[in-house]
Design an enzyme around this catalytic site. Structure first.
Site, PDB file in Angstrom:
ATOM      1  N   HIS A  30       0.848  -1.188   0.000  1.00 21.66           N
ATOM      2  CA  HIS A  30       0.000   0.000   0.000  1.00 21.66           C
ATOM      3  C   HIS A  30       0.888   1.244   0.000  1.00 21.66           C
ATOM      4  O   HIS A  30       2.075   1.181   0.367  1.00 21.66           O
ATOM      5  CB  HIS A  30      -0.901   0.005   1.228  1.00 21.66           C
ATOM      6  N   CYS A  48      -1.688  -0.603   7.536  1.00 22.13           N
ATOM      7  CA  CYS A  48      -0.909   0.628   7.431  1.00 22.13           C
ATOM      8  C   CYS A  48      -0.992   1.448   8.713  1.00 22.13           C
ATOM      9  O   CYS A  48       0.003   2.042   9.149  1.00 22.13           O
ATOM     10  CB  CYS A  48      -1.376   1.445   6.236  1.00 22.13           C
ATOM     11  N   CYS A 105      -5.594   1.608   5.967  1.00 24.67           N
ATOM     12  CA  CYS A 105      -6.199   0.365   6.437  1.00 24.67           C
ATOM     13  C   CYS A 105      -5.598  -0.015   7.795  1.00 24.67           C
ATOM     14  O   CYS A 105      -4.704   0.648   8.319  1.00 24.67           O
ATOM     15  CB  CYS A 105      -5.951  -0.743   5.416  1.00 24.67           C
ATOM     16  N   GLU A 161       1.031   3.815   1.960  1.00 27.31           N
ATOM     17  CA  GLU A 161       1.563   4.206   3.267  1.00 27.31           C
ATOM     18  C   GLU A 161       2.623   3.228   3.770  1.00 27.31           C
ATOM     19  O   GLU A 161       3.694   3.648   4.213  1.00 27.31           O
ATOM     20  CB  GLU A 161       0.423   4.292   4.300  1.00 27.31           C
TER      21      GLU A 161
END
Length: 156
Positions: free
Chosen positions: A54, A87, A84, A56
């Site tokens: 992801h 993260c 999420c 992040e």
């Protein structure tokens, strides 16, 4: 809200657009210290063949590896969408000082036809480290990118 929040969020949203152009999902993240961008990343789950890559988490991995800095209490991360659980957990482990996001997980899940939750708040409220959070910065712009993409693509 910080005076520069919209400026840095625009950069994160621009990265989410680039992410789609590069064959990934529309998420971008920007790391800032002392009102200067120090690192950026976009979602790379498809190009890196890694569903955990992801925006992040990838940013934190690369930034920490390249700089040797693992305590980010003086940093702010701008994310085009609420991070999420995975993260958000990584943000706890690096002791991120502040998180600013555009669209929420509830917004994203509504686009996908699901019920959402405030992932970051759930993780932060139940952790030893609690970054400050500013939600909804340039929310409409973030929502548009997500809506445009997920009207044509499935998540994951």
């Amino acid at each position: 809200m910080n005076i520069n929040d919209e400026y840095f969020m625009k950069k994160a949203i621009d990265l989410s657009v680039q992410s789609v152009e590069h064959g990934n999902e529309p998420f971008g993240a920007v790391l800032v210290k002392d009102d200067k961008i120090v690192f950026t990343n976009e979602n790379q789950i498809y190009t890196m063949h890694d569903p955990s890559f992801h925006a992040e988490l990838g940013l934190l991995r690369w930034f920490c590896a390249e700089t040797g800095i693992t305590d980010l209490h003086e940093y702010t991360m701008y994310s085009s969408c609420e991070p999420c659980f995975m993260c958000s957990g990584a943000m706890v482990w690096v002791k991120l000082g502040r998180l600013v996001y555009s669209a929420s997980n509830n917004d994203l899940e509504a686009i996908l036809g699901n019920e959402g939750c405030n992932c970051s708040r759930i993780v932060f409220d139940n952790s030893f480290w609690k970054p400050k959070v500013t939600a909804g910065v340039l929310r409409e712009e973030g929502l548009k990118i997500l809506s445009d993409y997920f009207s044509k693509h499935n998540k994951g």
